[in-house]
Design a protein around this motif. Structure first.
Motif, PDB file in Angstrom:
ATOM      1  N   VAL A 165      64.682 117.850 -15.201  1.00  0.00           N
ATOM      2  CA  VAL A 165      63.734 117.381 -14.409  1.00  0.00           C
ATOM      3  C   VAL A 165      62.270 117.426 -15.085  1.00  0.00           C
ATOM      4  N   ASN A 166      61.248 116.577 -14.736  1.00  0.00           N
ATOM      5  CA  ASN A 166      59.837 116.532 -15.387  1.00  0.00           C
ATOM      6  C   ASN A 166      59.115 116.817 -14.284  1.00  0.00           C
ATOM      7  N   TRP A 167      57.626 117.047 -14.772  1.00  0.00           N
ATOM      8  CA  TRP A 167      56.793 117.554 -13.837  1.00  0.00           C
ATOM      9  C   TRP A 167      56.266 116.338 -13.473  1.00  0.00           C
ATOM     10  N   ASN A 168      55.773 116.156 -11.975  1.00  0.00           N
ATOM     11  CA  ASN A 168      54.960 115.116 -11.418  1.00  0.00           C
ATOM     12  C   ASN A 168      53.438 115.721 -11.118  1.00  0.00           C
ATOM     13  N   ALA A 169      52.671 115.257 -11.823  1.00  0.00           N
ATOM     14  CA  ALA A 169      51.277 116.131 -11.408  1.00  0.00           C
ATOM     15  C   ALA A 169      50.584 115.556 -10.163  1.00  0.00           C
ATOM     16  N   TYR A 222      57.428 122.536  -6.158  1.00  0.00           N
ATOM     17  CA  TYR A 222      57.106 123.500  -7.248  1.00  0.00           C
ATOM     18  C   TYR A 222      57.930 124.888  -7.288  1.00  0.00           C
ATOM     19  N   THR A 223      58.335 124.995  -6.073  1.00  0.00           N
ATOM     20  CA  THR A 223      59.131 126.516  -5.947  1.00  0.00           C
ATOM     21  C   THR A 223      60.664 126.025  -6.087  1.00  0.00           C
ATOM     22  N   GLY A 224      61.110 124.848  -5.944  1.00  0.00           N
ATOM     23  CA  GLY A 224      62.415 124.463  -6.624  1.00  0.00           C
ATOM     24  C   GLY A 224      63.259 123.934  -5.390  1.00  0.00           C
ATOM     25  N   ARG A 228      52.870 117.244  -7.335  1.00  0.00           N
ATOM     26  CA  ARG A 228      53.129 118.832  -7.734  1.00  0.00           C
ATOM     27  C   ARG A 228      54.605 118.886  -7.452  1.00  0.00           C
ATOM     28  N   THR A 229      55.568 117.981  -8.014  1.00  0.00           N
ATOM     29  CA  THR A 229      56.889 118.232  -7.820  1.00  0.00           C
ATOM     30  C   THR A 229      57.612 118.129  -9.213  1.00  0.00           C
ATOM     31  N   TRP A 230      58.871 118.519  -9.251  1.00  0.00           N
ATOM     32  CA  TRP A 230      59.645 118.227 -10.490  1.00  0.00           C
ATOM     33  C   TRP A 230      60.683 117.332  -9.900  1.00  0.00           C
ATOM     34  N   ASP A 231      60.704 115.987 -10.521  1.00  0.00           N
ATOM     35  CA  ASP A 231      61.436 115.044 -10.462  1.00  0.00           C
ATOM     36  C   ASP A 231      62.397 114.725 -11.555  1.00  0.00           C
TER      37      ASP A 231
END
Ligand code: FES
Length: 510
Positions: free
Chosen positions: A470-474, A490-492, A477-480
């Motif tokens: 997954v990659n960061w979505n600023a 961000y806590t998964g 604030r999510t992992w995509d």
């Protein structure tokens, strides 16, 4: 960029903010019902409404809160003008089926209108013309070809050299008699009607599997069973699938929306451009004032530049074209596109013909979601539906399908390998507040987010669906996930599937 407007700190859709949606308990026991529905968006809620009206017992579950997925984040245009599509549909499916596609969208619009009238729902419903406009020379002939397709299919519309909106255009194709509304004001009333008819709703209840004996049963993460005669999967990606079928035949795209006030009065109409980057414009009323909803910047989920850049680009466009007096909301949405651009609505496989899917709406969820609810409820009620065959998930039209199938899966393989190799040696202690990095912790690729109070959240970045990174979505604030679009907080925790399990947490030496 407008220097004097504040950018909203957190993404929040106007629709959710302006309506209070009722909440429901978590399922804490096994239950029996006629129809089990997974997913509380426009498809699930409309199907529940139609089925309970006919006296069926229906139980609906949602992994989070109802009306908070794609439906809560839409632009809510009720239109058959799904971009430039009709010439392509004629080429691929023939005139009769292309015509059916238009009629299905218009029937969805009629169903929404009839329901509003029947229950006297106040949801800002308004008939509007829909326009596709272009400023690119190479799209002029495409609009002309699309206009010919309208003529062939008897779609009311014409080519124009200007639009009511005060922006320059080289050409525009108008489709008459479309509509817009406030989707949550409408659906909240449908929830009330269906609950009065006996609908049971459970939130924070994740479906993980289906068990098949004489009848199917939905199994939840807490190992409760919902035994039913029929299952409708209205949860975006179907959670129950023959291995790999649906993820390999659809791709996820994100789009962004900014909601602004401008010094101009909105002239009416709904707009989308033909070329890239996409710019789509409509208005909504907020406290009697025009709120301009400007959306676009579509890209494949988890791929591309920092997501905040997409909001910035829309803000810049709004400022340049109309001026911004107040920047009120921003939010983003994700949807899936099928290989031939027509949604998959019907039995999940030919054999399991009492388990249904409805997915692949290509961001036109108000009409596609409504027609899906109609097709599936007609099937359960044993009524003929002339659109069922067009949308059947088992259709197969070889040429474009196979080429795209190969391309999509090559793309997934590329991300599967590339993601594993990409990380930084950043020291997480040097991270700024409200920022994230991908680093190695005990040899494992780890994503670390530092919140505004400097608390750190570390997760193993391997996606729980099929193992991409997954990659960061600023912006959100999510992992995509770049492969099939799973998204995690961000806590998964899972925000959007196909993943069903949260990312593993990683302990940091602090
Ligand atoms: Fe499929 Fe992540 S690997 S969504």
């Amino acid at each position: 960029m407008a220097a004097n407007v504040n950018v909203p700190q957190f993404p929040e859709p106007y629709w959710r903010e302006s309506v209070s949606v009722p909440s429901f308990p978590k399922l804490d026991k096994s239950v029996k019902t006629d129809v089990g529905i997974v997913g509380g968006g426009i498809t699930g809620i409309t199907a529940a409404y139609l089925l309970t009206k006919q006296g069926l017992n229906v139980t609906l579950i949602d992994a989070g809160n109802i009306l908070n997925g794609v439906t809560g984040h839409t632009t809510a245009k009720i239109t058959a003008q799904h971009g430039i599509i009709y010439d392509e549909l004629i080429q691929h499916f023939g005139t009769d089926k292309a015509s059916l596609y238009y009629q299905a969208c218009m029937e969805a619009k009629q169903l929404i209108e009839d329901t509003i009238n029947k229950h006297d729902i106040s949801c800002d419903y308004k008939n509007e013309d829909a326009y596709i406009f272009t400023n690119a020379d190479n799209y002029l002939s495409k609009l002309e070809t699309e206009k010919k397709a309208y003529e062939q299919l008897d779609i009311p519309g014409e080519l124009k050299d200007s639009i009511p909106l005060n922006i320059p255009v080289k050409s525009a194709l108008v489709m008459r008699d479309q509509a817009q509304f406030h989707p949550l004001k409408y659906l909240k009333q449908l929830v009330n009607e269906a609950v009065n008819n006996g609908l049971e709703i459970y939130e924070q209840t994740t479906a993980t599997d289906v068990e098949y004996n004489k009848h199917p049963a939905i199994i939840t993460r807490d190992e409760h069973r919902i035994s039913c005669k029929y299952i409708i999967q209205a949860s975006h990606y179907p959670f129950y699938d023959i291995p790999g079928f649906y993820p390999a035949r659809m791709y996820p795209e994100r789009a962004y929306i900014v909601a602004v006030k401008t010094p101009e009065t909105f002239p009416g109409g709904m707009y989308i451009n033909a070329e890239s980057p996409t710019r789509s414009i409509r208005s909504a009323k907020m406290d009697g004032e025009d709120l301009w909803l400007i959306s676009g910047e579509n890209h494949k989920t988890g791929q591309g530049e920092s997501t905040m850049n997409h909001y910035d680009a829309l803000q810049e466009y709004a400022e340049k074209q109309f001026g911004i007096s107040e920047y009120v909301y921003r939010w983003s949405a994700q949807d899936l596109t099928t290989m031939d651009k027509v949604p998959y609505i019907g039995p999940v496989t030919k054999e399991e013909d009492n388990i249904f899917v409805a997915t692949g709406y290509r961001k036109w969820g108000m009409t596609n979601g409504t027609i899906a609810a109609k097709i599936l409820s007609d099937r359960i009620l044993n009524k003929d539906n002339s659109y069922a065959e067009l949308y059947s998930p088992s259709r197969f039209h070889a040429d474009p399908a196979i080429r795209k199938f190969t391309r999509m899966n090559t793309d997934v393989a590329k991300h599967m390998i590339k993601g594993k190799l990409e990380y930084t040696n950043d020291n997480v202690k040097d991270l700024s507040a409200d920022d994230a990095t991908v680093t190695r912790v005990n040899g494992k690729r780890t994503g670390v987010y530092k919140d505004k109070d400097n608390a750190l959240y570390a997760v193993d970045t391997t996606c729980k669906h099929l193992g991409c990174e997954v990659n960061w979505n600023a912006g959100d604030r999510t992992w995509d996930c770049p492969c099939h679009g799973s998204r995690y907080s961000y806590t998964g925790e899972v925000i959007e599937g196909p993943a069903k399990e949260p990312l593993n947490k990683v302990e940091l030496d602090q």
